[in-house]
Motif scaffolding. Structure first.
Motif, short mmCIF file in Angstrom:
data_model
loop_
_atom_site.label_atom_id
_atom_site.label_comp_id
_atom_site.label_asym_id
_atom_site.label_seq_id
_atom_site.Cartn_x
_atom_site.Cartn_y
_atom_site.Cartn_z
N PHE A 464 -13.65 5.28 -4.23
CA PHE A 464 -13.42 6.45 -3.08
C PHE A 464 -14.16 7.46 -3.50
N ASP A 465 -14.91 7.50 -4.52
CA ASP A 465 -15.79 8.55 -5.30
C ASP A 465 -17.18 8.12 -4.69
N THR A 466 -17.84 8.72 -3.76
CA THR A 466 -19.17 8.25 -3.29
C THR A 466 -20.23 9.12 -3.83
N SER A 467 -19.87 10.20 -4.85
CA SER A 467 -20.79 11.18 -5.25
C SER A 467 -21.76 10.60 -6.13
N SER A 468 -21.59 9.60 -6.80
CA SER A 468 -22.52 9.04 -7.81
C SER A 468 -22.36 7.41 -7.61
N LYS A 469 -23.37 6.93 -7.98
CA LYS A 469 -23.45 5.40 -7.97
C LYS A 469 -22.65 4.83 -9.39
N PRO A 470 -22.02 3.47 -8.99
CA PRO A 470 -21.37 2.96 -10.24
C PRO A 470 -22.31 3.05 -11.30
N ARG A 471 -21.83 2.94 -12.72
CA ARG A 471 -22.88 2.62 -13.88
C ARG A 471 -23.02 1.18 -14.08
N GLY A 472 -22.23 0.29 -13.48
CA GLY A 472 -22.72 -1.09 -13.65
C GLY A 472 -23.48 -1.64 -12.52
N GLY A 473 -24.18 -0.50 -11.66
CA GLY A 473 -24.99 -1.10 -10.62
C GLY A 473 -24.42 -1.69 -9.31
N ASP A 474 -25.30 -1.79 -8.39
CA ASP A 474 -24.48 -2.38 -6.94
C ASP A 474 -23.84 -3.86 -7.31
N PRO A 475 -22.80 -4.11 -6.50
CA PRO A 475 -22.02 -5.48 -6.73
C PRO A 475 -23.07 -6.58 -6.33
N ASN A 476 -22.58 -7.48 -6.83
CA ASN A 476 -23.22 -8.93 -6.79
C ASN A 476 -22.27 -9.67 -5.67
N LEU A 477 -22.86 -9.26 -4.26
CA LEU A 477 -22.17 -10.22 -3.33
C LEU A 477 -22.89 -11.56 -2.93
N LYS A 478 -24.07 -11.86 -3.63
CA LYS A 478 -24.86 -13.16 -3.13
C LYS A 478 -24.29 -14.30 -3.97
N ASN A 479 -23.91 -14.21 -5.26
CA ASN A 479 -23.58 -15.35 -5.96
C ASN A 479 -22.80 -14.82 -7.44
N PRO A 480 -21.62 -14.30 -6.71
CA PRO A 480 -20.65 -13.84 -7.91
C PRO A 480 -19.70 -15.25 -8.44
N ILE A 481 -19.40 -14.94 -9.64
CA ILE A 481 -18.55 -15.97 -10.19
C ILE A 481 -16.94 -16.05 -9.51
N ARG A 482 -16.65 -17.12 -9.50
CA ARG A 482 -15.18 -16.86 -8.88
C ARG A 482 -14.13 -17.31 -10.03
N LYS A 483 -13.07 -16.48 -10.37
CA LYS A 483 -12.25 -16.67 -11.40
C LYS A 483 -10.51 -16.46 -10.97
N ASP A 484 -9.79 -16.69 -11.70
CA ASP A 484 -8.35 -16.19 -11.70
C ASP A 484 -7.99 -15.48 -12.93
N THR A 485 -8.77 -15.17 -13.96
CA THR A 485 -8.53 -14.76 -15.46
C THR A 485 -10.03 -13.99 -15.83
#
Length: 548
Positions: A464-485
């Motif tokens: 909700f804070d858009t004043s700065s970019k996340p330190r971890g960079g942009d999210p991976n929306l192309k090939n993220p791993i899928r998990k439950d833990t």
């Protein structure tokens, strides 16, 4: 002979139609020496670990659980989605009351048509997981009409985890004490498929044990064969690495059926409590006549000597080796590779596995949830270390939330509602602590679109804070791993995204047992009504059937 080998039976399930499988369990306790040290262990049909459940996708399972133990119990089916059966999920305080001593309860649910892979079951009442109430659960894929060549000869299950010699309730009491400073109690040993080896000479006068010298367990394998290994961390605190130095390990999937790719290695790590990984194990021909060994190392994040636990347990051997006894050599029908050793002996980093690209990028979330997790020591709680999510430390009510409307929930219940219709949800878990937390979400798989370990200072993320970019960079929306833990790094965060379409109230908690038991848990309310929740529904009514 104390044999660690646990062979599975896929051929009994992957060539048949879905069916209803019925099991009867008698829960008792008895004195056992898993590693040579006498301890009261919870047993399922007189077995520790409990019997391995095997079936196939689409099966319906009925497990009639008779509780002849002296405490109430409940069983969670870790990783199964339990679609349409939230009241069978086994989360005391959320979806059911405990099965009281002397009574029984039938867990009845359908395994998802599209869900396959490595799972497990374990106690979700009190701290009974650390007393031995757990076992393996494998859902085999439907292979009717498919070629029989799988690329391996046999399937093996390994349940590996840290082990405490004291009662689990005593361990929790030690942690939740004002003098503990929030340092987690050190394990005493580790077990592989319910067996281990504790050196009696390492016991100390301050922690006396009834210890017998037992033979160190071994593993009997045919090194000309290829094995599909299903590995589960069943521990209460520590992660571990799992290595066979002269073998080749090729990882195939994690947390059930998420297919992954990785370079060949000699082992995997770090696997955190609740996580699973599958891999193909083989020996190249030049090494098939050599002796071999299985090496388990407890994670050094939690095992920093002399002080990281509440007190340094000098009796703990965090590096343990188990001999692999080669059975008579037979030519494998899949034939291992020839001649050359691996160029590297490095363990494969499970945080850097690769997956195939999605057919299309993940959509933007319609619901955003942000939480902050920490173990806190507060004056108004008498300086007792307590697990918090946001400003809430969870404790169970007399009746499960599933049976109540929201106005009847007390202040210890942090339960955001997603919506009345399915929505894409982004969940951000920030970790305020100096060590990582493995978080498990019941009822769902999620995509890990970002993970960041703090580099010092406030390295957290608020969408909700858009004043700065996340330190971890942009999210991976192309090939993220899928998990439950998922492991949430120290002073860092993870961003998760999932399609919230599985109706119910689903627990989210740290899978370090002492953190969960001290309050590091919450739930997510999916579908249903925002105010009345599921009160009056079939699920809501059945969830309170054991309550008194």
């Amino acid at each position: 002979m104390r044999d660690l080998t646990s062979l599975l039976q896929p051929q009994s399930h992957n060539q048949r139609e879905p069916t209803t499988r019925r099991f009867t369990w008698n829960i008792t306790s008895g004195l056992r020496r898993p590693d040579g040290v006498l301890k009261e262990v919870i047993l399922v049909n007189d077995k520790f670990p409990g019997p391995t459940l095997e079936g196939r996708s689409g099966d319906t399972w009925e497990i009639d659980v008779y509780n002849n133990h002296h405490e109430g119990i409940a069983i969670h089916w870790h990783g199964l989605h339990m679609r349409g059966a939230n009241h069978m999920d086994g989360a005391v305080g959320i979806t059911q009351c405990e099965v009281p001593p002397g009574e029984h309860f039938v867990y009845h649910f359908k395994v998802g048509d599209n869900q396959t892979g490595t799972y497990w079951y374990h106690a979700h009442s009190q701290t009974q997981l650390a007393s031995g109430l757990y076992g393996g659960l494998v859902v085999h894929a439907d292979k009717r009409g498919r070629p029989q060549e799988d690329g391996y000869d046999m399937e093996l299950l390994f349940l590996v985890g840290d082990w405490y010699h004291r009662r689990s309730s005593e361990v929790l009491k030690t942690f939740m004490d004002a003098t503990s400073n929030g340092d987690e109690p050190c394990p005493d040993s580790l077990l592989v498929n319910g067996l281990g080896h504790f050196d009696c000479s390492r016991s100390t006068p301050s922690a006396p044990v009834d210890c017998d010298v037992v033979q160190k367990p071994t593993l009997a394998l045919n090194m000309s064969h290829r094995y599909l290994v299903r590995l589960v961390n069943t521990g209460s605190l520590t992660g571990f690495s799992f290595t066979i130095p002269d073998a080749e390990v090729n990882i195939t999937s994690v947390d059930g059926d998420q297919a992954v790719t990785a370079d060949p290695s000699n082992g995997v790590g770090i696997l955190y409590p609740g996580e699973r990984v599958d891999f193909i194990l083989s020996w190249q021909q030049a090494f098939q006549s050599n002796s071999s060994s299985l090496v388990v190392n407890l994670d050094k994040e939690q095992v920093q000597f002399p002080m990281n636990f509440q007190s340094p347990n000098l009796a703990l051997e965090y590096h343990q080796e188990f001999t692999i006894d080669s059975t008579p050599k037979m030519m494998s029908r899949t034939k291992a590779g020839l001649g050359q050793s691996l160029e590297t002996s490095a363990k494969q980093n499970l945080q850097k596995l690769k997956v195939k690209d999605l057919t299309e990028s993940l959509p933007e979330p319609e619901v955003k949830l942000v939480i902050y997790s920490a173990v806190e020591i507060l004056n108004h709680l008498n300086n007792i270390p307590t697990g918090f999510i946001n400003r809430t430390h969870w404790s169970q009510q007399e009746e499960p939330l599933l049976s109540l409307e929201r106005s009847e929930w007390d202040d210890h219940q942090l339960v955001p509602w997603t919506a009345a219709q399915p929505k894409w949800v982004e969940l951000v878990i920030n970790n305020l602590d100096s060590t990582g937390h493995p978080f498990h979400l019941h009822g769902f798989d999620f995509y890990v679109i970002s993970s960041w370990k703090g580099q010092g200072g406030w390295d957290y993320f608020n969408p909700f804070d858009t004043s700065s970019k996340p330190r971890g960079g942009d999210p991976n929306l192309k090939n993220p791993i899928r998990k439950d833990t998922v492991y949430v790094p120290a002073f860092g965060y993870v961003r998760l995204r999932f399609w919230a379409d599985n109706e119910g109230i689903w627990l989210l908690h740290c899978h370090i047992l002492w953190h969960e038991a001290s309050g590091m848990a919450m739930a997510i309310h999916v579908l249903g009504d925002e105010d009345t929740a599921f009160k009056g529904t079939v699920m809501g009514q059945e969830s309170s059937s054991l309550c008194r």
